[in-house]
Design a protein around this motif. Structure first.
Motif, PDB file in Angstrom:
ATOM      1  N   GLY A  18       0.830  -1.209   0.000  1.00 45.55           N
ATOM      2  CA  GLY A  18       0.000   0.000   0.000  1.00 45.55           C
ATOM      3  C   GLY A  18       0.859   1.253   0.000  1.00 45.55           C
ATOM      4  O   GLY A  18       0.570   2.231  -0.700  1.00 45.55           O
ATOM      5  N   PHE A  19       1.937   1.231   0.799  1.00 47.31           N
ATOM      6  CA  PHE A  19       2.839   2.372   0.819  1.00 47.31           C
ATOM      7  C   PHE A  19       3.492   2.576  -0.551  1.00 47.31           C
ATOM      8  O   PHE A  19       3.667   3.714  -1.003  1.00 47.31           O
ATOM      9  N   PHE A  20       3.840   1.460  -1.213  1.00 47.29           N
ATOM     10  CA  PHE A  20       4.462   1.543  -2.538  1.00 47.29           C
ATOM     11  C   PHE A  20       3.508   2.196  -3.536  1.00 47.29           C
ATOM     12  O   PHE A  20       3.894   3.071  -4.314  1.00 47.29           O
ATOM     13  N   VAL A  21       2.225   1.763  -3.510  1.00 49.36           N
ATOM     14  CA  VAL A  21       1.238   2.333  -4.437  1.00 49.36           C
ATOM     15  C   VAL A  21       1.049   3.824  -4.167  1.00 49.36           C
ATOM     16  O   VAL A  21       1.054   4.659  -5.073  1.00 49.36           O
ATOM     17  N   ILE A  22       0.901   4.168  -2.901  1.00 51.50           N
ATOM     18  CA  ILE A  22       0.681   5.569  -2.543  1.00 51.50           C
ATOM     19  C   ILE A  22       1.916   6.408  -2.900  1.00 51.50           C
ATOM     20  O   ILE A  22       1.806   7.527  -3.409  1.00 51.50           O
ATOM     21  N   ALA A  23       3.123   5.843  -2.631  1.00 53.83           N
ATOM     22  CA  ALA A  23       4.349   6.580  -2.937  1.00 53.83           C
ATOM     23  C   ALA A  23       4.473   6.831  -4.440  1.00 53.83           C
ATOM     24  O   ALA A  23       4.869   7.926  -4.874  1.00 53.83           O
ATOM     25  N   LEU A  24       4.109   5.807  -5.234  1.00 49.88           N
ATOM     26  CA  LEU A  24       4.200   5.980  -6.685  1.00 49.88           C
ATOM     27  C   LEU A  24       3.226   7.052  -7.164  1.00 49.88           C
ATOM     28  O   LEU A  24       3.558   7.897  -8.009  1.00 49.88           O
ATOM     29  N   LEU A  25       2.007   7.019  -6.616  1.00 50.07           N
ATOM     30  CA  LEU A  25       1.036   8.051  -6.971  1.00 50.07           C
ATOM     31  C   LEU A  25       1.527   9.438  -6.550  1.00 50.07           C
ATOM     32  O   LEU A  25       1.371  10.425  -7.273  1.00 50.07           O
ATOM     33  N   LEU A  26       2.142   9.500  -5.374  1.00 54.59           N
ATOM     34  CA  LEU A  26       2.654  10.791  -4.908  1.00 54.59           C
ATOM     35  C   LEU A  26       3.787  11.295  -5.805  1.00 54.59           C
ATOM     36  O   LEU A  26       3.922  12.501  -6.028  1.00 54.59           O
ATOM     37  N   VAL A  27       4.622  10.346  -6.316  1.00 52.60           N
ATOM     38  CA  VAL A  27       5.702  10.756  -7.213  1.00 52.60           C
ATOM     39  C   VAL A  27       5.135  11.401  -8.471  1.00 52.60           C
ATOM     40  O   VAL A  27       5.585  12.466  -8.918  1.00 52.60           O
ATOM     41  N   PHE A  28       4.107  10.750  -9.049  1.00 51.51           N
ATOM     42  CA  PHE A  28       3.472  11.326 -10.227  1.00 51.51           C
ATOM     43  C   PHE A  28       2.834  12.676  -9.905  1.00 51.51           C
ATOM     44  O   PHE A  28       2.906  13.626 -10.699  1.00 51.51           O
ATOM     45  N   GLU A  29       2.224  12.762  -8.736  1.00 54.59           N
ATOM     46  CA  GLU A  29       1.612  14.027  -8.351  1.00 54.59           C
ATOM     47  C   GLU A  29       2.678  15.113  -8.181  1.00 54.59           C
ATOM     48  O   GLU A  29       2.489  16.266  -8.595  1.00 54.59           O
ATOM     49  N   LEU A  30       3.808  14.724  -7.559  1.00 51.86           N
ATOM     50  CA  LEU A  30       4.867  15.702  -7.363  1.00 51.86           C
ATOM     51  C   LEU A  30       5.461  16.161  -8.701  1.00 51.86           C
ATOM     52  O   LEU A  30       5.774  17.355  -8.876  1.00 51.86           O
ATOM     53  N   LEU A  31       5.615  15.224  -9.644  1.00 51.18           N
ATOM     54  CA  LEU A  31       6.109  15.605 -10.961  1.00 51.18           C
ATOM     55  C   LEU A  31       5.147  16.579 -11.638  1.00 51.18           C
ATOM     56  O   LEU A  31       5.549  17.584 -12.231  1.00 51.18           O
ATOM     57  N   PHE A  32       3.868  16.260 -11.546  1.00 49.19           N
ATOM     58  CA  PHE A  32       2.847  17.110 -12.147  1.00 49.19           C
ATOM     59  C   PHE A  32       2.860  18.506 -11.511  1.00 49.19           C
ATOM     60  O   PHE A  32       2.862  19.535 -12.189  1.00 49.19           O
ATOM     61  N   VAL A  33       2.895  18.500 -10.174  1.00 50.84           N
ATOM     62  CA  VAL A  33       2.905  19.782  -9.467  1.00 50.84           C
ATOM     63  C   VAL A  33       4.186  20.545  -9.768  1.00 50.84           C
ATOM     64  O   VAL A  33       4.189  21.780  -9.929  1.00 50.84           O
ATOM     65  N   GLY A  34       5.338  19.823  -9.885  1.00 51.33           N
ATOM     66  CA  GLY A  34       6.596  20.487 -10.188  1.00 51.33           C
ATOM     67  C   GLY A  34       6.580  21.154 -11.548  1.00 51.33           C
ATOM     68  O   GLY A  34       7.021  22.309 -11.703  1.00 51.33           O
ATOM     69  N   CYS A  35       6.068  20.431 -12.562  1.00 53.47           N
ATOM     70  CA  CYS A  35       5.968  21.027 -13.904  1.00 53.47           C
ATOM     71  C   CYS A  35       5.042  22.245 -13.910  1.00 53.47           C
ATOM     72  O   CYS A  35       5.332  23.279 -14.514  1.00 53.47           O
ATOM     73  N   HIS A  36       3.935  22.079 -13.232  1.00 51.64           N
ATOM     74  CA  HIS A  36       2.985  23.184 -13.148  1.00 51.64           C
ATOM     75  C   HIS A  36       3.618  24.396 -12.464  1.00 51.64           C
ATOM     76  O   HIS A  36       3.482  25.547 -12.909  1.00 51.64           O
ATOM     77  N   ALA A  37       4.366  24.106 -11.377  1.00 46.77           N
ATOM     78  CA  ALA A  37       5.012  25.194 -10.649  1.00 46.77           C
ATOM     79  C   ALA A  37       6.069  25.864 -11.524  1.00 46.77           C
ATOM     80  O   ALA A  37       6.236  27.098 -11.495  1.00 46.77           O
ATOM     81  N   ALA A  38       6.812  25.040 -12.312  1.00 44.52           N
ATOM     82  CA  ALA A  38       7.837  25.616 -13.194  1.00 44.52           C
ATOM     83  C   ALA A  38       7.212  26.556 -14.226  1.00 44.52           C
ATOM     84  O   ALA A  38       7.726  27.644 -14.495  1.00 44.52           O
ATOM     85  N   LEU A  39       6.065  26.133 -14.814  1.00 40.23           N
ATOM     86  CA  LEU A  39       5.390  26.986 -15.779  1.00 40.23           C
ATOM     87  C   LEU A  39       4.874  28.260 -15.134  1.00 40.23           C
ATOM     88  O   LEU A  39       4.934  29.352 -15.704  1.00 40.23           O
ATOM     89  N   LEU A  40       4.354  28.108 -13.913  1.00 37.33           N
ATOM     90  CA  LEU A  40       3.859  29.290 -13.208  1.00 37.33           C
ATOM     91  C   LEU A  40       4.993  30.257 -12.899  1.00 37.33           C
ATOM     92  O   LEU A  40       4.856  31.477 -13.033  1.00 37.33           O
ATOM     93  N   VAL A  41       6.146  29.704 -12.488  1.00 38.47           N
ATOM     94  CA  VAL A  41       7.287  30.570 -12.194  1.00 38.47           C
ATOM     95  C   VAL A  41       7.767  31.289 -13.460  1.00 38.47           C
ATOM     96  O   VAL A  41       8.085  32.485 -13.443  1.00 38.47           O
ATOM     97  N   ALA A  42       7.810  30.524 -14.598  1.00 35.95           N
ATOM     98  CA  ALA A  42       8.232  31.146 -15.868  1.00 35.95           C
ATOM     99  C   ALA A  42       7.266  32.257 -16.277  1.00 35.95           C
ATOM    100  O   ALA A  42       7.674  33.337 -16.737  1.00 35.95           O
TER     101      ALA A  42
END
Length: 613
Positions: A11-35
């Motif tokens: 369960g931790f593995f599944v949640i961690a993987l989902l969080l990684v994808f969420e963090l990547l998504f949020v990171g890209c979004h944040a990068a575009l917002l900063v630009a």
């Protein structure tokens, strides 16, 4: 490797993987917002730079014009304007330079403009200094030279400023396009990220469920097999919780098989014990009731071999018969026993044998109901031998009362008259032996009387008349009745009376008899010692008050086993106390009193306790 993980780790593995994808998504979004934010700031800075740079040339012209007025006319207002414009030029150029990125083309171009401005301002400063020290002619000549030189500088400055402003305006005009592009990228990222997250989440959940469901189906099947007492499937491989549960089912299956064997062995053993028991056992099914009225007698469901032998029945013949056909109440009018609920404790009944003869038994009942089935376990003990012993005991007591006590009384009277000379004169030795024999006969008569009183007490035939009596008077009378025995034994009895008057509710004569037995026993236990008598009032729970009378016998030590047997009939052993203390105990119990003995450092203590009114 993943299958060996625990469910928590999966369960931790599944949640961690989902969080990684969420963090990547949020990171890209944040990068575009900063630009986008950076581009917006750049556009705003370009606007401010263009506006500020546009004032530089005008401020430069104003500074030169006001300096000329001051040099020719000495106008102080013109001097103030000149100084303000110079300050504005320096401040604005410094601010524009801070906004530009060091090393960029714009920065280098403006650095050239700033140097040009600085050089011109220095020439302005020279002209001002000259106007303050030289003549107007010299100032005019210097101004003409400065005008020619500055015309070239102004052309260069104007060209550089135009080039700089054009570059900044180009940045300003390009920013909306860049911001629009950033917004489009953000929209695409949001849409694509949501779709990607949904797909990844679906795939992970599907993988997680498929990896668990198949294993849970095996566990469920094993649970059903365990319930049906069937063999289980092969153990699940892995080290997660599901594998642990499956392993527990297998261990439970082995344990249950072992327990079933033990249960069967235990059941057989209990069955053998029940069949070998010397007392009768009967299991009774409760009779039916209709509005508290019995419709039929209770039925016998089981009778052990001992009961069947007791009543001369063959194996299984008592099963199904009514309880009343085999057991009836004792008394003048015996009635069949139809309901075990009427039995409280142990009662005496008459058991009817197969031949019809009656047998006295003790019958007790225990509730062994289970689930909705009401069952009673009856214990049946043959007391015919006990009745025979009671009859023999009654015959012995009657014999002792009539056939032994009466002759002993005559013998005691004869021995008492011998020393008086009625039958002639005897030698002193004969008189001494006669006196000793008389005492021994009197002790035997006392023992017989105690035995008869004790039996009457047990049978409830000893007459009692209770009334309020003074405790101190009773103790004085009891001590007085034993004074001769105490004097002969060399024992001193000390009693200083009660601290406060105490009244007890009892038969005075019988209570005095019990106290006398205590004092006689204390005197016989003591050998030329002192007996101290103390009376203390004690408060018990709920406001009850008792008087505790203690006889402290100094210098006497007996064993703990002898202390425990002091108040038991025929158990005192070598102490030669007869039935005095057992009779005293029985009498005290009839008055709600208690008694006992204890061994202390200074000697033995006999005590009795009575309620105070």
């Amino acid at each position: 490797m993943i299958s060996s993980l625990s469910l928590r780790a999966k369960g931790f593995f599944v949640i961690a993987l989902l969080l990684v994808f969420e963090l990547l998504f949020v990171g890209c979004h944040a990068a575009l917002l900063v630009a986008a934010e950076r581009e917006s700031v750049r556009q705003q800075n370009a606007k401010e730079i263009v506006a500020t740079a546009g004032t530089l040339l005008q401020d430069f012209y104003d500074a030169g014009d006001n300096l000329a007025k001051y040099s020719l006319k000495k106008d102080q207002d013109a001097l103030g304007v000149y100084q303000a414009k110079c300050s504005a030029l320096l401040r604005n150029s410094h601010w524009i330079k801070e906004q530009l990125k060091s090393g960029s083309k714009q920065y280098q171009l403006f650095e050239k403009i700033e140097n040009n401005l600085t050089a011109n301002l220095k020439m302005f400063a020279q002209m001002r200094q000259l106007s303050e020290t030289d003549s107007e002619l010299a100032v005019a000549q210097f101004g003409l030279k400065l005008k020619t030189k500055m015309r070239l500088e102004l052309l260069t400055l104007s060209g550089d400023l135009v080039e700089f402003l054009n570059a900044e305006k180009q940045i300003e005009s390009a920013s909306p396009v860049a911001i629009k592009l950033q917004r489009e990228r953000t929209s695409w990222l949001l849409g694509g990220g949501m779709v990607l997250n949904v797909v990844v989440a679906f795939l992970l959940v599907r993988w997680f469920l498929r990896s668990i469901t198949s294993r849970l189906e095996i566990v469920q099947d094993n649970a059903e097999r365990l319930r049906q007492r069937k063999s289980l499937r092969v153990p699940i491989a892995g080290e997660d919780e599901i594998a642990s549960i499956d392993e527990a089912f297998h261990e439970m299956s082995h344990s249950l098989q072992g327990q079933e064997k033990l249960l069967r062995a235990s059941t057989d053993q209990i069955q053998n014990i029940i069949e070998q028991m010397p007392i009768g056992l009967v299991v009774v099914a409760e009779s039916a009731r209709v509005e508290s009225i019995h419709v039929e007698s209770a039925k016998i469901e089981y009778a052990n071999p001992a009961l069947e032998r007791m009543l001369d029945y063959k194996a299984g013949e008592l099963k199904g018969t009514s309880l009343g056909s085999s057991f009836t109440t004792a008394g003048i009018r015996p009635e069949p026993l139809t309901d075990t609920a009427l039995i409280d404790g142990t009662i005496e009944l008459l058991a009817q044998k197969k031949s019809g003869s009656k047998l006295p038994v003790e019958f007790s009942v225990s509730d062994v109901s289970y689930d909705s089935m009401s069952r009673q376990l009856g214990t049946v003990i043959d007391i015919s031998a006990k009745h025979e012993i009671e009859k023999m005991k009654e015959a012995f007591v009657a014999m002792v009362s009539h056939d032994l006590r009466t002759p002993l009384t005559s013998v005691s009277g004869f021995l008492h008259m011998l020393p008086l000379g009625i039958y002639g004169q005897f030698s002193p030795a004969v008189v001494a032996e006669t006196t000793m024999a008389e005492k021994q006969v009197e002790e035997l008569i006392t023992l017989i009387n105690d035995l008869l009183d004790l039996e009457k007490l047990k049978a409830g035939q000893l007459e009692m008349r209770s009334a309020n009596a003074n405790l101190e008077d009773l103790l004085d009378s009891a001590i007085e009745s034993c004074s001769e025995l105490a004097e002969e034994s060399g024992v001193t009895v000390l009693f200083e009376g009660c601290q406060t008057p105490m009244m007890v509710l009892a038969d005075g004569d019988r209570l005095k008899q019990a106290m006398s037995k205590f004092f006689v026993s204390a005197i016989r236990l003591s050998t030329r010692n002192t007996i101290n008598v103390s009376v203390v009032a004690e408060n018990l729970d709920r406001g009850h008050k008792v008087a505790r009378i203690a006889l402290h016998i100094s210098g006497v030590q007996i064993s703990e086993q002898q202390i425990e047997s002091l108040f038991e009939p025929f158990q005192a052993g070598s102490l030669n106390l007869g039935l005095a203390l057992p009779l005293a105990k029985a009498l005290l119990h009839s008055f709600a009193g208690q008694c006992g003995a204890s061994d202390e450092d200074q000697g033995l203590v006999l005590w009795l306790q009575l309620p105070v009114v």
